[in-house]
Design an enzyme around this catalytic site. Structure first.
Site, PDB file in Angstrom:
ATOM      1  N   ARG A  85     -22.112 100.898  68.433  1.00 24.87           N
ATOM      2  CA  ARG A  85     -21.462 100.627  69.796  1.00 24.87           C
ATOM      3  C   ARG A  85     -20.095 101.574  69.649  1.00 24.87           C
ATOM      4  NH1 ARG A  85     -23.852  97.535  71.916  1.00 24.87           N
ATOM      5  NH2 ARG A  85     -23.649  95.118  72.376  1.00 24.87           N
ATOM      6  N   GLU A 115     -18.497 103.600  78.423  1.00 28.60           N
ATOM      7  CA  GLU A 115     -20.373 103.754  79.860  1.00 28.60           C
ATOM      8  C   GLU A 115     -19.534 102.839  80.565  1.00 28.60           C
ATOM      9  OE1 GLU A 115     -22.971 102.298  76.795  1.00 28.60           O
ATOM     10  OE2 GLU A 115     -22.250 102.352  75.803  1.00 28.60           O
ATOM     11  N   HIS A 145     -27.626 104.502  76.482  1.00 28.89           N
ATOM     12  CA  HIS A 145     -27.431 102.959  75.684  1.00 28.89           C
ATOM     13  C   HIS A 145     -28.603 102.292  76.356  1.00 28.89           C
ATOM     14  CE1 HIS A 145     -25.039  99.510  75.096  1.00 28.89           C
ATOM     15  NE2 HIS A 145     -26.268  99.226  74.638  1.00 28.89           N
TER      16      HIS A 145
END
Ligand code: 8YV
Length: 318
Positions: free
Chosen positions: A231, A260, A279
């Site tokens: 993360r 993000e 991602h």
């Protein structure tokens, strides 16, 4: 048979939708014109929520769904869901562990190799015609390196095993030493000091926020390579930019970011030494199908017998 109301947060695949529709009447939160009004009017109807690792259960949804009994997340990381609070209320939270280990590990290895062998910059060199003016500079071999795993869970172990194909010497840190043939270090800084490549694969959330700070990046050093497939919150992004800009850190391969889908311009500006992905750690047809199937099975099983196949650890006791 009446279909149970299901609140869907975030996107799902067509395959998931088809599998769910036989048993659930799905309402998609992001399709509602007025989210606040929709939640105020309908929130209390939902006993089941389907979400993913990115969205989790946002505060407005949590506040508007007092009768929720099961939350199925299409992903393994559940730091965006307050699992402790839900477990205390007897709400089942389920996620998709196991089925994405290989894919996320492949992504980590790919980022490491892309950094060392400068795959993206070499591609640009080939594409632009720059090759006609001269060859691409030599790069670094990934063979026989020391690779550190920050967070030796299921995916961390898979990364360590795959790194064996590159004859890597494996180091790791975790909450406690594990029964593995690899070298344990007490702290992220000690781990960073000992390795060439540091792969971040801890859970996100408050406990790991900025675990990789300026000191860890300094310890990794000007020749070091940071890979983050966990993360964005685990790495202090401002410190990372500063370390890359000053040369205190050599390279970074990143699949995840603090805010993000926004990536700091400063990171985008550093070419060659930095490889950026949007991602996509688990984002293949095969793995998303397996994750989706498991997320669906958790909901259907809850409907059938009130349990789920893969609860998060906080909810595994009952
Ligand atoms: C997904 C992930 O991108 O499983 C996770 O924790 O980070 C990813 O596989 C995430 O669930 C968002 O859909």
């Amino acid at each position: 048979m009446d279909r149970a109301p299901l609140l869907q947060i975030g996107e799902i695949t067509e395959r998931m939708r088809e599998a769910l529709e036989a048993r659930f009447a799905i309402d998609v939160l992001f399709e509602q014109a007025d989210r606040t009004a929709f939640l105020a009017e309908h929130g209390a109807r939902y006993e089941a929520i389907l979400t993913n690792g990115h969205w989790g259960v946002p505060e407005d949804v949590a506040a508007a769904t007092p009768n929720v009994r099961v939350i199925s997340s299409y992903g393994v990381g559940y730091d965006a869901i307050d699992a402790d609070a839900y477990a205390a209320r007897g709400v089942l939270v389920a996620h998709t562990p196991g089925v994405l280990n290989d894919e996320v590990a492949v992504t980590a290895i790919a980022l490491w190799l892309a950094c060392y062998r400068q795959i993206v910059a070499a591609d640009a060199h080939a594409r632009s015609g720059a090759w006609e003016e001269g060859g691409f500079p030599l790069t670094r071999s990934p063979m026989d390196r020391r690779v550190g795993i920050l967070g030796l869970g299921r995916i961390g172990k898979t990364i360590a095993e795959m790194a064996g194909a590159f004859r890597a010497e494996i180091h790791y840190t975790a909450r406690s030493p594990k029964d593995v043939p690899w070298q344990f270090h007490e702290t992220p800084e000690a781990l960073a000091e000992a390795v060439d490549v540091l792969v971040v694969i801890t859970p996100g959330g408050a406990a790991t926020r900025n675990l990789v700070n300026a000191a860890v990046l300094r310890a990794l050093g000007p020749e070091g390579c940071l890979v983050n497939v966990a993360r964005g919150s685990v790495v202090d992004e401002a410190a990372l930019v500063a370390a890359l800009e000053s040369g205190a850190l050599g390279m970074a391969g990143l699949d995840v970011f603090e805010a993000e889908p926004v990536i700091p311009d400063a990171l985008k500006r550093i070419e060659g030494r930095v490889v950026l992905l949007p991602h996509v750690g688990s984002a293949t047809h095969e793995t998303r199908a397996a994750m989706g199937d498991l997320a669906v099975r958790n909901l259907v099983r809850w409907l059938d017998d009130g349990t789920v196949e893969t609860p998060v650890p906080e909810c595994a006791g009952g």
